[in-house]
Motif scaffolding. Structure first.
Motif, mmCIF file in Angstrom:
data_model
loop_
_atom_site.group_PDB
_atom_site.id
_atom_site.type_symbol
_atom_site.label_atom_id
_atom_site.label_comp_id
_atom_site.label_asym_id
_atom_site.label_seq_id
_atom_site.Cartn_x
_atom_site.Cartn_y
_atom_site.Cartn_z
ATOM 1 N N ASN A 59 0.832 -1.339 0.093
ATOM 2 C CA ASN A 59 0.094 0.020 -0.087
ATOM 3 C C ASN A 59 0.774 1.326 -0.046
ATOM 4 O OD1 ASN A 59 -2.240 -1.492 -0.003
ATOM 5 N ND2 ASN A 59 -2.594 -1.526 2.225
ATOM 6 N N LYS A 60 2.134 1.220 0.357
ATOM 7 C CA LYS A 60 2.906 2.327 0.491
ATOM 8 C C LYS A 60 3.423 2.626 -0.963
ATOM 9 C CE LYS A 60 4.046 1.430 5.397
ATOM 10 N NZ LYS A 60 5.275 0.986 6.345
ATOM 11 N N GLU A 61 3.702 1.776 -1.780
ATOM 12 C CA GLU A 61 3.959 2.023 -3.313
ATOM 13 C C GLU A 61 3.239 2.747 -4.130
ATOM 14 O OE1 GLU A 61 6.282 -1.006 -6.391
ATOM 15 O OE2 GLU A 61 5.463 -1.799 -4.481
#
Length: 174
Positions: A74-76
């Motif tokens: 999700n951070k990408e």
């Protein structure tokens, strides 16, 4: 991990009765719009593939890309819409509007760029409204009009063979 495997197996089993063989009545129109469905879990050189398609005559504005990954961080951030099997519920219904719109778009050509049968990818290919479907020969023949025998890592061979046969079929100008 085990639940994803079980879900994939269950979906394949459940959806086999719903899968239809691709129509033998493929359109004879020239190709303008292209849908590209890529399994990035296996093939990471999607930009090189896209550039090869553009170099052979497809317009970048007419290529719509949908990218699948087994796991999404999700951070990408991604340049193309990227999804995982989480968008499909256990009854085989897609719970994402972007993927649903991709399926409903009547592309002149759908390139299913994956060589491992995963239920979500097969579901999208099968339900796609594309007029002409191309994929790898490792995938069941009922999903595509044209199957190319190579491995996903050999994208230049795939593109070369694709354009060779599209010219033979009068789908593109020589």
């Amino acid at each position: 991990m085990f639940l994803n495997y079980l879900k994939n197996f269950f979906l394949k089993y459940k959806l086999k009765s719903k899968w239809q063989e691709v129509s033998t009545q493929a359109s004879t129109n020239a190709i303008q719009t292209v849908g590209l469905l890529v399994d990035e879990s296996v093939f990471v050189e999607k930009q090189a593939l896209i550039q090869a398609l553009i170099a052979n005559g497809f317009s970048q504005n007419n290529i719509t890309i949908l990218v699948y990954r087994d796991q999404i961080n999700n951070k990408e951030s991604f340049s193309e819409f990227t999804f995982s099997s989480a968008i499909v519920n256990w009854s085989g219904e897609i719970q994402n509007t972007v993927v649903t719109e991709f399926i409903q778009t009547e592309f002149d050509l759908l390139i299913s760029y994956y060589a491992i049968e995963k239920a979500i990818l097969l579901l999208i290919t099968n339900n796609s409204k594309a007029q002409f479907k191309v994929g790898f020969s490792a995938i069941d023949k009922k999903f595509n009009h044209l199957m190319i025998t190579t491995r996903p890592e050999n994208y230049s061979v795939f593109v070369h063979e694709l354009f060779k046969y599209l010219k033979i079929l009068n789908k593109i100008e020589s």
